[in-house]
Design an enzyme around this catalytic site. Sequence first.
Site, PDB file in Angstrom:
ATOM      1  CG  ASP A 175      -4.701   1.546  -0.866  1.00  0.00           C
ATOM      2  OD1 ASP A 175      -4.856   2.776  -0.812  1.00  0.00           O
ATOM      3  OD2 ASP A 175      -4.356   0.858   0.101  1.00  0.00           O
ATOM      4  CD  GLU A 177      -2.138   5.681  -1.858  1.00  0.00           C
ATOM      5  OE1 GLU A 177      -2.226   6.526  -0.963  1.00  0.00           O
ATOM      6  OE2 GLU A 177      -2.349   4.469  -1.686  1.00  0.00           O
TER       7      GLU A 177
END
Length: 520
Positions: A203, A227
């Site tokens: 993330d 990400e």
Amino acid sequence: MRSFLRLLPSLALLQSAFAATAEDWRGRSIYQVIVDRFALPEGADPTKCDPGAQTWCGGTWNTLRDNLDYIQDMGFTAVWISPVNQNYEGPRTPYGDAYHGYWIADHSQLNSRFGTAEDLKALSDELHKRGMYLMVDVVVNDVMAPSMKPDYSTYMFKDQSLYHPYCAISWDLDTENPTVVAGFSSWVKDMVTTYAIDGLRIDAAKHVGPGFWPQFCGAAGVFCIGEVFGSDIDEAASYQSDTELDSILNYPMYTALMDAFAIPGELNTSSITDTLDAYKTKFKDPGLLGNFLENQDLPRWANVSVDPQSMYNAMVFNFMSDGIPIVYYGQEQGFSGNADPWNREPLWPSKYANNSATAMVASLNQFRNYLVNNSTNDWLHSKVQVLTTDKHGLAIMKGEVVSILTNIGSPPANVSLAVYTPYSNNLAMTDILSCRQYVVGSNGTLSVEYTLGGQAKVIVPTTSLQNSGICGAQIQAVQQTTGQLADNAAGRLSVPHSLAGGLVLSLVLTVLGLVGNLVM
């Protein structure tokens, strides 16, 4: 002796789970799950989950494990689950509760809302028994702090000096501090080993300082995909390198697909070709990029585009071009929620039904899995190329597979797309989505007409499907006589088609003497 032999497959899978490399992941297809929203325990009330309430609905690792058939039946070979570590537990915040798993408190503990260590191990074991991989979402940039004076004793890193000073965005860990780097490396190695995790989705990867990821992912010993939110190709490409990550989620191509296919929208197919051109010089390995149309941070495709065929065509691109296809839970059910929290709907109201989208996904997965395991010309490592493009669509080729995509949507349109392939005249080919066979025209030409709406086509030489189990007896050969129509007096065959928004359409196939003409 018999019981020992029965253990051998499991031991082999367990060994691979500890060292699933980027190359191992290249041929996988991934189904993304928010654990809280995938499946309920038996006896729970299925009507009590309101995405707008931003609170827990009851999904667990066990309920996911109990419903893996749904995912595997669509042909997926990996499952990406939301973070598993302990989250903030306390009074409800203005943004709701930590049902999604991204508000990490103590990395070193599991999230008891989703189950026990034994439950997570059981999920991992069950996936591996099925020959599937487990990807776990991890958050290392920050921890959840509901006040300006957080209680550091609730975190894995308990010393205030290991954090950056307070800012208006978050309390974020100092990932340049050697103690933090070493602590995270030890933690991730232990977690991957304990739960036999095959890959990590990271993330907010670009919010961590340079140099952190190689050590972190090296300690994990598995594939890392990060990400990197945003459409800037140069920024995105900088994160796929020896000094950063194996791969990233393909936000630049997501943006291009929206530009090309969303209805209403720009319908600009050059966005795709421009992005593909940029890949040739900017990305280290486009074949490892994570291709997606939806995720927990974006509006559902059906919220942006009113026509289901727009999603089907874009989905075909993600499966049949370079990269690893990822489908976010509920995409296959046509969910239409807007951005967070409305894009985090519970899946169970769908009753896990089979429909046109699940059929499309299953067909694409079946074919892609076959290509990965049986292609004679190494389809997986071949580079996608654009054969044809115009304002109504484009045709791409990867290996021996030609995919013809359009942005006209479901309604019939008096338009056509000429596709020039490297194949020879009279070659029999099959569209694996409709199981119809047709013949290439002169100079390798296919002329596609959309008089019955804009269904995507995935076309391959028929001989390549022998013994594949794909289409099988449904393939109906069409013999071509030069200068004559191929089939009946009208030159048409009517075929049921189930991939147009749940409606049964007719696929009309016309083969002329000089040009293979596919009417869609």
